[in-house]
Structure formats: C-alpha cells, structure tokens
Scaffold this active site. Sequence first.
Site, mmCIF file in Angstrom:
data_model
loop_
_atom_site.group_PDB
_atom_site.id
_atom_site.type_symbol
_atom_site.label_atom_id
_atom_site.label_comp_id
_atom_site.label_asym_id
_atom_site.label_seq_id
_atom_site.Cartn_x
_atom_site.Cartn_y
_atom_site.Cartn_z
ATOM 1 N N HIS A 89 57.563 77.397 22.954
ATOM 2 C CA HIS A 89 56.861 78.628 23.323
ATOM 3 C C HIS A 89 57.018 79.683 22.236
ATOM 4 C CE1 HIS A 89 56.607 82.377 25.977
ATOM 5 N NE2 HIS A 89 55.418 81.808 26.095
ATOM 6 N N HIS A 92 51.391 87.625 20.477
ATOM 7 C CA HIS A 92 51.297 87.527 21.931
ATOM 8 C C HIS A 92 50.736 88.768 22.607
ATOM 9 C CE1 HIS A 92 52.840 88.012 26.068
ATOM 10 N NE2 HIS A 92 52.454 86.755 26.176
#
Length: 311
Positions: free
Chosen positions: A45, A87
């Site tokens: 991730h 992100h």
Amino acid sequence: MRHASLFTAVSLGLFAGVTTSAALAETSPLEQQLKDLASFQVIAHRGASGHVPESSMAALELAHEWGADYLELDIQMTADGELVAFHDDTLERTSNGEGHINDHTLAELKDLDAEAWFNDTYPDQADEAFMGTEILTLEEVFSRFGQNARYYLETKSPQLNPGVEAALVKRLEAFDMIDTGRVLVQSFEQESLLKIHELNDDIPLIQLVWYSPSQEDSERLVEWRGTTPGAPDITDEHLQAVADYAVGLGSNYRYEGEQVIDETFIRQAQDNGLAVHIYTVNDTDHMQQLIDWGVNGLFTDYPDRLIELIE
C-alpha cells in the site's frame, strides 16, 4: 466480460484435468495475471509506507525488494496533464505545499519537500536518507521497475482529475503494461472504471468499496458510493453486476474497530467470479484471520509482516 469469466473459471478449478489443445496452448502474460488473482497477493500500500515516506521511490524499492506482488499507488493529474503518485487531494499532509495537487504544475510539485513530514511525524523512523524525496510521476515509476513489477493503480478522485482515465490508459499502453499482465486499475468510482474499459477493455479492473453504518440507521451497513448494498444485504445479482466489468473487489474489513464484512461475504464474492482484496491491514492477527477466511490478497503498509506470515 472475458476477464471476469476467466477468473471465475480459474477460481472454481474448471481448468483441472482439461486436455484440449486450447487448454494446452501457452498462457499469455495477461491470462497468467488473471489466473494469479485466484491465489494470494501481497499488495504494498503506497509501497512499504509503514517504514518510509509513502508513495516514494524508497517505499516502492523496499516493497519490491521484499517481493510484494503489487506496488499500489494513487494516480492524480497535475495542472499541466502529468500523472503523479499522490494519495491526498491536497498537499498539506505529506509535503510542504498547500492546496489541491491538481492546481499545480509538475515543476511546482517537484519543488516541494515530500519528506520532512515523515521525519517529523515518525521521529523514531526518521532518516537523513529521505531528504530530497520528491513526488513521483507515473513514468518515473515505470522507468524504474518496468516489467519487473506489477502495479495496482487507483484513479484517485476523478472528479478533481478530469481526463485521468484517458491519460492513464495512454501511459499504460505506451509502457506496454496491459498485454504483459503488469497492471490492475482500481477506483471507488464505478464511472471511472467504465471509462477505462471504454478506452481499453483488456485492462483488469478492481471495484473499491467502503462499508460503514448508515447515518439514518446505525444498525444498517451501506456502501460509500452506493455501488452495492451493505455486505449483509448483498446478493449474487449485485455481485454479478460488478463482475460484468471488474475482476475483483477491494473492500475495507473494519469500520471504527467493528467488522463490516465476514467470511460469508468473501466466499459469496468469489463464487460470483470476483477476487477479494482487503485494505489496509497492518495488524498480524487481522492478517491471519483474513487469510484463514480465504481472501485473495491484502493491502498493507507493512508487506514484510505479511510476507513473513504467509511464508
């Protein structure tokens, strides 16, 4: 949709014992990627983001060195049309910049410090080697790892990144990432995934979902974007609708400490031809429970923990 059909066949073991000439033919890289989704996948991730700054080259290199199956990144578009791995919608948390990332040119973003936040937030993991960390372009990531890695890319906040789907497909085709079985594309936005398939329907897609209690009835779970009902109310028809365009579901496992899915949900999704990947799991006890439930993969900030657990 042929991706979903192939995954269904593999997950149900329908290839076992087949002796036709077609079955004996050499498997293409894309077909092999889809077959691999039936087994367990370690999804790093934002790279090894529990150890080093997220979405940085250091995070990706560490995850790749440890043997993660996929390098996961969120893809956004700069004001001048470049694709970057970042992100948040805004710059403040993980850089010294301000405002929406989409309002800045690539040159402006490259001037930012994308490291100091990590050393300040995690002083026990601070390292001078992180100094000079830059926001990465997707091309930089592909140029570094090429065909030696697989990539799990999200079309992030497409409403703030108009045109991100076309730009992403263009880059994937230019770097030959599709036919070689190198990429999955994920999104919470069903419309964004459908746009991807209009542009290139060979790209395997993952529908992201987020389950949480309804504001009107806290006893009832709902999905953030309404893509499916809450897990307890989901039917085969709902899952088949997703399987028409996607090869898998990416779901949360808990909400504020409480489970929102269970083993029955995972098995039902798999029975309808969908791989199930759960995000973002960093606790080893939770990892083990989900492995025992038969998930097809986990997103984690600590791929080393997960790899050690499954070895």
